[in-house]
Design a protein around this motif. Structure first.
Motif, mmCIF file in Angstrom:
data_model
loop_
_atom_site.group_PDB
_atom_site.id
_atom_site.type_symbol
_atom_site.label_atom_id
_atom_site.label_comp_id
_atom_site.label_asym_id
_atom_site.label_seq_id
_atom_site.Cartn_x
_atom_site.Cartn_y
_atom_site.Cartn_z
ATOM 1 N N LEU A 103 -46.291 -21.956 6.438
ATOM 2 C CA LEU A 103 -45.767 -22.090 5.087
ATOM 3 C C LEU A 103 -44.593 -23.049 5.012
ATOM 4 O O LEU A 103 -44.347 -23.647 3.965
ATOM 5 C CB LEU A 103 -45.311 -20.723 4.551
ATOM 6 N N GLY A 104 -43.864 -23.175 6.111
ATOM 7 C CA GLY A 104 -42.661 -24.000 6.115
ATOM 8 C C GLY A 104 -42.944 -25.434 5.716
ATOM 9 O O GLY A 104 -43.770 -26.104 6.317
ATOM 10 N N GLY A 105 -42.247 -25.900 4.673
ATOM 11 C CA GLY A 105 -42.356 -27.280 4.246
ATOM 12 C C GLY A 105 -43.471 -27.579 3.268
ATOM 13 O O GLY A 105 -43.605 -28.723 2.824
ATOM 14 N N LEU A 106 -44.300 -26.576 2.918
ATOM 15 C CA LEU A 106 -45.336 -26.821 1.915
ATOM 16 C C LEU A 106 -44.683 -27.090 0.554
ATOM 17 O O LEU A 106 -43.562 -26.662 0.283
ATOM 18 C CB LEU A 106 -46.279 -25.627 1.811
ATOM 19 N N TYR A 120 -41.562 -13.129 6.999
ATOM 20 C CA TYR A 120 -41.522 -13.618 8.382
ATOM 21 C C TYR A 120 -42.259 -12.694 9.337
ATOM 22 O O TYR A 120 -42.645 -13.109 10.442
ATOM 23 C CB TYR A 120 -40.078 -13.819 8.839
ATOM 24 N N ALA A 121 -42.502 -11.442 8.927
ATOM 25 C CA ALA A 121 -43.218 -10.511 9.803
ATOM 26 C C ALA A 121 -44.605 -11.039 10.152
ATOM 27 O O ALA A 121 -45.112 -10.794 11.257
ATOM 28 C CB ALA A 121 -43.323 -9.144 9.129
ATOM 29 N N CYS A 122 -45.229 -11.769 9.231
ATOM 30 C CA CYS A 122 -46.549 -12.354 9.498
ATOM 31 C C CYS A 122 -46.489 -13.856 9.747
ATOM 32 O O CYS A 122 -47.215 -14.379 10.594
ATOM 33 C CB CYS A 122 -47.497 -12.099 8.327
ATOM 34 N N PHE A 167 -38.249 -26.463 1.811
ATOM 35 C CA PHE A 167 -37.221 -27.145 2.617
ATOM 36 C C PHE A 167 -37.308 -26.807 4.098
ATOM 37 O O PHE A 167 -36.628 -27.422 4.918
ATOM 38 C CB PHE A 167 -35.828 -26.785 2.117
ATOM 39 N N VAL A 168 -38.114 -25.826 4.452
ATOM 40 C CA VAL A 168 -38.172 -25.355 5.846
ATOM 41 C C VAL A 168 -38.887 -26.387 6.714
ATOM 42 O O VAL A 168 -39.971 -26.852 6.384
ATOM 43 C CB VAL A 168 -38.877 -23.996 5.939
ATOM 44 N N ARG A 169 -38.288 -26.717 7.839
ATOM 45 C CA ARG A 169 -38.883 -27.688 8.765
ATOM 46 C C ARG A 169 -39.632 -26.961 9.882
ATOM 47 O O ARG A 169 -39.236 -25.917 10.303
ATOM 48 C CB ARG A 169 -37.803 -28.583 9.373
ATOM 49 N N ASN A 217 -39.640 -19.152 11.054
ATOM 50 C CA ASN A 217 -39.575 -20.523 10.535
ATOM 51 C C ASN A 217 -40.822 -20.910 9.751
ATOM 52 O O ASN A 217 -41.066 -22.093 9.502
ATOM 53 C CB ASN A 217 -39.371 -21.513 11.692
ATOM 54 N N GLY A 218 -41.611 -19.916 9.386
ATOM 55 C CA GLY A 218 -42.784 -20.170 8.566
ATOM 56 C C GLY A 218 -43.859 -20.972 9.256
ATOM 57 O O GLY A 218 -44.631 -21.672 8.598
ATOM 58 N N VAL A 219 -43.964 -20.859 10.582
ATOM 59 C CA VAL A 219 -44.944 -21.673 11.310
ATOM 60 C C VAL A 219 -46.313 -21.014 11.406
ATOM 61 O O VAL A 219 -47.285 -21.656 11.787
ATOM 62 C CB VAL A 219 -44.434 -22.020 12.731
#
Length: 214
Positions: A164-167, A148-150, A212-214, A154-156
């Motif tokens: 990355l979120g939701g890939l 999450y540092a980069c 699963f991340v939205r 929420n992986g946006v």
């Protein structure tokens, strides 16, 4: 473009979408005239042939919808310069972007960034908690920083650091494995170094969580 659409309706479309339609048509032409060996016998017509009509991706072809435009633009450049060198990049993307100029690449990046992304939800839900811990806290004993540092909590992503979120789980898992094997995604990326320190179970957990991340 659908011939049933009236001239008046076409004039109301956003300028960027009209330009993107032309660029996708150009990709289709390039695919048809490209040497068969370069395309492995496939009729790659345009971006949506592999990435889906709404840019949500198909397993090995990542979701482009909602991706950072600066990231998409950078990846197109890296494909063109052959610095993103994993097998599918060599087989498909090097040829697909060969005829794209920077303006066309920016138009495509801007278009896909405006589409609402949908989470793949295809990972192992029993591994999601372990994956979230790796993502948020890293693995201190292996000197692996938190993702999450980069990429953000929420992986946006940010700028040319990807969302990355939701890939898709399969895509994320494959990319982490390829980085660990020494493949690159561009000049100066730290991911090959990071991925080499991840074991199979950690890759499975991280890829599952992110799907699963939205």
């Amino acid at each position: 473009m659908d011939h049933a659409v009236s001239v008046g309706q076409r004039r109301k479309e956003p300028e960027v979408m009209r330009r993107v339609g032309l660029k996708m048509a150009l990709l289709a032409v390039v695919a048809f005239i490209a040497p068969a060996a370069a395309w492995d016998g496939l009729n790659v017509k345009n971006c949506t042939w592999c990435h889906g009509t709404s840019g949500q991706g198909y397993m090995v072809a990542p979701r482009l919808a909602g991706q950072r435009p600066a990231y998409i633009f950078k990846q197109i450049r890296d494909f063109r310069e052959h610095t993103r060198d994993n097998p599918f990049s060599r087989q498909y993307m090097w040829g697909a972007v060969a005829a794209l100029d920077p303006g066309a690449a920016r138009d495509l990046a801007a278009y896909f960034a405006t589409i609402q992304p949908k989470p793949a939800n295809d990972g192992d839900p029993t591994l999601a908690a372990a994956g979230r811990t790796i993502y948020m806290e890293g693995i201190p004993e292996a000197n692996i920083a938190a993702c999450y540092a980069c990429h953000g909590p929420n992986g946006v992503g940010v700028r040319d650091i990807p969302r990355l979120g939701g890939l898709a789980y399969f895509y994320l898992k494959a990319r982490l494995e390829q980085w660990g094997q020494g493949y690159h995604s561009g000049v100066g990326t730290p991911m090959p170094i990071v991925a080499r320190q991840l074991g199979p179970a950690e890759i499975e957990a991280l890829a599952s969580y992110l799907s699963f991340v939205r």
